[in-house]
Write an enzyme that holds these catalytic residues in place. Structure first.
Site, PDB file in Angstrom:
ATOM      1  N   HIS A  60       0.844  -1.194   0.000  1.00 17.34           N
ATOM      2  CA  HIS A  60       0.000   0.000   0.000  1.00 17.34           C
ATOM      3  C   HIS A  60       0.882   1.248   0.000  1.00 17.34           C
ATOM      4  O   HIS A  60       1.821   1.348   0.778  1.00 17.34           O
ATOM      5  CB  HIS A  60      -0.901   0.024   1.236  1.00 17.34           C
ATOM      6  CG  HIS A  60      -2.009  -0.979   1.177  1.00 17.34           C
ATOM      7  ND1 HIS A  60      -3.013  -1.041   2.125  1.00 17.34           N
ATOM      8  CD2 HIS A  60      -2.292  -1.956   0.283  1.00 17.34           C
ATOM      9  CE1 HIS A  60      -3.855  -2.008   1.814  1.00 17.34           C
ATOM     10  NE2 HIS A  60      -3.429  -2.580   0.703  1.00 17.34           N
ATOM     11  N   TYR A 105      -9.164   4.487   7.900  1.00 18.11           N
ATOM     12  CA  TYR A 105      -9.280   4.840   9.315  1.00 18.11           C
ATOM     13  C   TYR A 105     -10.420   5.843   9.432  1.00 18.11           C
ATOM     14  O   TYR A 105     -10.334   6.940   8.883  1.00 18.11           O
ATOM     15  CB  TYR A 105      -7.987   5.459   9.831  1.00 18.11           C
ATOM     16  CG  TYR A 105      -6.857   4.476  10.040  1.00 18.11           C
ATOM     17  CD1 TYR A 105      -6.537   4.028  11.316  1.00 18.11           C
ATOM     18  CD2 TYR A 105      -6.101   4.003   8.968  1.00 18.11           C
ATOM     19  CE1 TYR A 105      -5.496   3.142  11.524  1.00 18.11           C
ATOM     20  CE2 TYR A 105      -5.057   3.112   9.160  1.00 18.11           C
ATOM     21  CZ  TYR A 105      -4.760   2.681  10.437  1.00 18.11           C
ATOM     22  OH  TYR A 105      -3.729   1.799  10.638  1.00 18.11           O
ATOM     23  N   PRO A 132      -3.407  -0.556  19.074  1.00 18.65           N
ATOM     24  CA  PRO A 132      -3.169  -1.001  17.699  1.00 18.65           C
ATOM     25  C   PRO A 132      -3.441   0.045  16.619  1.00 18.65           C
ATOM     26  O   PRO A 132      -3.165  -0.217  15.445  1.00 18.65           O
ATOM     27  CB  PRO A 132      -4.124  -2.190  17.551  1.00 18.65           C
ATOM     28  CG  PRO A 132      -5.210  -1.928  18.540  1.00 18.65           C
ATOM     29  CD  PRO A 132      -4.552  -1.250  19.697  1.00 18.65           C
ATOM     30  N   LYS A 172       1.907  -0.454  15.318  1.00 16.64           N
ATOM     31  CA  LYS A 172       3.324  -0.464  15.694  1.00 16.64           C
ATOM     32  C   LYS A 172       3.770  -1.691  16.472  1.00 16.64           C
ATOM     33  O   LYS A 172       4.972  -1.927  16.601  1.00 16.64           O
ATOM     34  CB  LYS A 172       3.642   0.785  16.537  1.00 16.64           C
ATOM     35  CG  LYS A 172       3.534   2.088  15.770  1.00 16.64           C
ATOM     36  CD  LYS A 172       4.487   2.091  14.612  1.00 16.64           C
ATOM     37  CE  LYS A 172       4.227   3.231  13.655  1.00 16.64           C
ATOM     38  NZ  LYS A 172       4.885   3.028  12.372  1.00 16.64           N
ATOM     39  N   TYR A 206       4.004   6.492  10.257  1.00 20.88           N
ATOM     40  CA  TYR A 206       3.253   5.288   9.900  1.00 20.88           C
ATOM     41  C   TYR A 206       4.126   4.277   9.159  1.00 20.88           C
ATOM     42  O   TYR A 206       4.078   3.077   9.453  1.00 20.88           O
ATOM     43  CB  TYR A 206       2.042   5.668   9.050  1.00 20.88           C
ATOM     44  CG  TYR A 206       1.019   4.571   8.934  1.00 20.88           C
ATOM     45  CD1 TYR A 206       0.069   4.360   9.951  1.00 20.88           C
ATOM     46  CD2 TYR A 206       0.963   3.745   7.825  1.00 20.88           C
ATOM     47  CE1 TYR A 206      -0.884   3.360   9.859  1.00 20.88           C
ATOM     48  CE2 TYR A 206       0.020   2.728   7.727  1.00 20.88           C
ATOM     49  CZ  TYR A 206      -0.901   2.533   8.733  1.00 20.88           C
ATOM     50  OH  TYR A 206      -1.837   1.542   8.654  1.00 20.88           O
TER      51      TYR A 206
END
Length: 379
Positions: A72, A194, A286, A290, A371
């Site tokens: 991604h 998200y 979560p 990480k 990220y």
């Protein structure tokens, strides 16, 4: 029995450390209380940072990942019925993330391990960080494993963390949990979504072109039985709804579980000849994806320190990256979840912050570089 490194726990951290040490010619034995079948089926994380993929490739454990993993280059933040793409690769000099389930990493690493290197059904009952020595029960009998050092990779509830004397614990509990489901339905998105919604957070992730991984913010007291399939899909449709009519595919749910949200760090990550890695030393909510990646970073650094004689700096250098990941995970969690105790003023501040993240190149870059992950060099 004797070995150079006794590794407690056959999760991804312990298995990868064993592989990294094997490639350096360092003898190690992995002790795991569960059987192989249990280790290969437990569902956990699935988003791999660029650095995690690089480590797995470098140690020859990424053949199937490269064939089946889903790369991604961006993700979507969705709120107010609108989606906003964060272009991860464009903002980080080409770095990307890969979707590949932790379960599959465990299978791959077990398959690569030499015979006898992993002892399943070996329950560690005592850790002596000074001698050092590990006592374990196997087939109803007690055995001892003498070694030069011990790697505690047995998670938050394992025996390793309790063997670190004089540690300082930092932790935070969050007033919400995640209901996670694994559904046999093709994903409704090509990149992770998200979603912030007044009813609570939602996340659309993926496992494969045929399997979706989805999450709902729920009350920490909720049980999976409180959420029949019909209720789950109805709530997901409500939270993911957009003004342009985006459609969520539904289908049979294979698994469901409720996970509490917490942040946790124990300092130091070492006591005498015992070194902690992964969830034995730290836990992150979560939201920032990480947990697995920090564990990989830990054992990559630990393997290098064992080989190069740099063990004295292990804890201090790892804690710098751990706290960076802790902050990012906290930031993502509080940015996207609906706090049941928040007043109208706090909710408006949250929406303002979300608008800033998606409209500012600087703010989007901050999210993106955290990220995809930083280099595993101790900084």
């Amino acid at each position: 029995m004797r070995t150079q490194v006794a590794i407690i726990g056959a999760g991804p951290a312990g298995l990868l450390l064993s592989r990294l040490l094997e490639r350096r010619g360092i003898d190690a034995v992995v002790l795991e209380s569960r059987d192989r079948a249990y280790c290969e089926r437990r569902q956990r994380a699935g988003m791999l940072e660029q650095g995690t993929v690089d480590v797995l490739r470098a140690c020859g454990a990424a053949d199937r990942l490269d064939r089946e993993g889903l790369t991604h280059h961006g993700l979507e933040l969705r709120f107010g019925g609108r989606g906003h793409r964060i272009a991860l690769s464009e903002l980080t000099g080409g770095k990307a993330v890969t979707i590949y389930a932790q379960t599959e990493i465990v299978k791959d690493l077990i398959a690569l391990a030499p015979e006898g290197r992993i002892r399943f059904g070996a329950e560690v009952v005592e850790v002596d960080p000074v001698t050092p020595r590990v006592t374990y029960r196997e087939n109803g009998r007690l055995h001892t494993l003498d070694c030069d050092l011990i790697a505690g990779c047995d998670g938050f509830h394992g025996v390793s963390r309790a063997a670190v004397r004089g540690s300082t614990v930092f932790e935070r509990e969050y007033p919400y949990a995640w209901l996670g489901v694994l559904a046999d339905v093709p994903p409704s998105t090509e990149e992770l979504i998200y979603c912030h919604h007044e009813r609570g957070f939602a996340l659309h992730s993926l496992r494969s072109p045929q399997v979706s991984r989805l999450y709902l913010q729920v009350d920490p007291t909720d049980q999976p039985s409180d959420w029949p399939d019909e209720r789950i899909w109805a709530e997901l449709r409500t939270r993911f709804a957009t003004t342009d009519g985006w459609t969520l595919k539904d289908g049979p749910i294979r698994e469901k579980a409720v996970t509490p949200m917490r942040s946790f760090v124990t300092e130091p990550m070492r006591h005498e000849r015992l070194f902690l890695a992964g969830d034995a030393a730290h836990i992150v909510p979560p939201t920032g994806a990480k947990g697995l990646n920090l564990a990989v970073s830990d054992v990559t650094a630990l393997a290098g320190a064992i080989a190069d004689g740099g063990l004295d700096g292990y804890s201090q250098s790892r804690l710098r990256q751990v706290w960076r990941a802790e902050h990012f995970s906290y930031w993502m969690t509080t940015l996207l979840h609906t706090d049941p105790t928040a007043d109208a003023f706090a909710r408006r501040l949250q929406l303002s912050h979300l608008e800033y993240v998606v409209s500012s190149a600087a703010a989007s870059t901050t999210l993106a570089e955290n990220y995809v992950g930083f280099a595993y060099d101790g900084r």
